[in-house]
Write an enzyme that holds these catalytic residues in place. Sequence first.
Site, PDB file in Angstrom:
ATOM      1  CD  GLU A  49      -2.815   1.153   2.456  1.00 43.52           C
ATOM      2  OE1 GLU A  49      -3.505   2.165   2.662  1.00 43.52           O
ATOM      3  OE2 GLU A  49      -2.835   0.147   3.199  1.00 43.52           O
ATOM      4  CG  ASP A  60      -3.281   8.974   7.277  1.00 44.94           C
ATOM      5  OD1 ASP A  60      -3.700   7.808   7.156  1.00 44.94           O
ATOM      6  OD2 ASP A  60      -2.960   9.697   6.310  1.00 44.94           O
ATOM      7  CE1 TYR A 174      -7.647  -0.990   6.596  1.00 48.63           C
ATOM      8  CE2 TYR A 174      -6.537  -0.497   4.532  1.00 48.63           C
ATOM      9  CZ  TYR A 174      -6.553  -0.494   5.905  1.00 48.63           C
ATOM     10  OH  TYR A 174      -5.475   0.016   6.606  1.00 48.63           O
TER      11      TYR A 174
END
Length: 263
Positions: A49, A60, A174
């Site tokens: 990734e 993040d 995911y």
Amino acid sequence: MTTLQQAIEQAKAAGHKAFIPYIMAGDGGLETIKPTILKLQQLKVTAIEVGIPFTDPVADGPTIERAGERALAAGVTLRSVLQTLASFRDEITVPLVVMTYFNPVLAYGLKPFAQACVAGGVKGLIVPDVPLEESELLREALNPYGIDVVQLVSLTSPPERIARIAAASQGFVYAVTVNGITGARSRFANNLEQHFASLNQASPIPVLAGFGISTPEQVKKMGALGDGVIVGSAIVTALHEGDLATVEALVAASKGMLEKSTL
């Protein structure tokens, strides 16, 4: 079966769980991208990734945010990353999955972006700020070029939404294992086994766990819940510190672990 899904299925056929490391492209400068990818594929990771630095990375945590800031300070952009990947495309042997936010893609232009991804060996795309309801425009633009659009599913998603996300996702689903942003965790929710059981039942494609996984033991435990793991912050930190041993240990933990384990 797409290239990305095929790589995950091949890991399973070999008796392993899929292992996808996340790297921040250009952390240390654009010149670090090639040796980092070549080293990771030498370790026989399933895919890589490739994170694109962005000024407002809402998904993040601190580790990846700081890595993005270092890359941005070095002048790294989505365009420069894709151009760098294209410069050594013939040496890339694992599927690459770009993780970016929608604004840089929109500014690039969907068709030129897709074409640049093909030139760079990109087989999948993760865009965390594009919800399921808006994701069709990405699939329409990228699927003709053989690029999967991977969907994220959260711990709070109700069963009917899980089914819709699983049906729409490509390459793999995911599965976010924490409520919140990326970053190492020492503990996870108690209902993960039930959550992953529902995901595995609903999904026609592999299910990979990501967010918070930072140790070999967590790789084993989380990987056993589905088809493999994505490891981000721990990989980013190790690469930044030149700690290859930690990277090797995390990858090794995914090998030969088809048996179920409990959290």
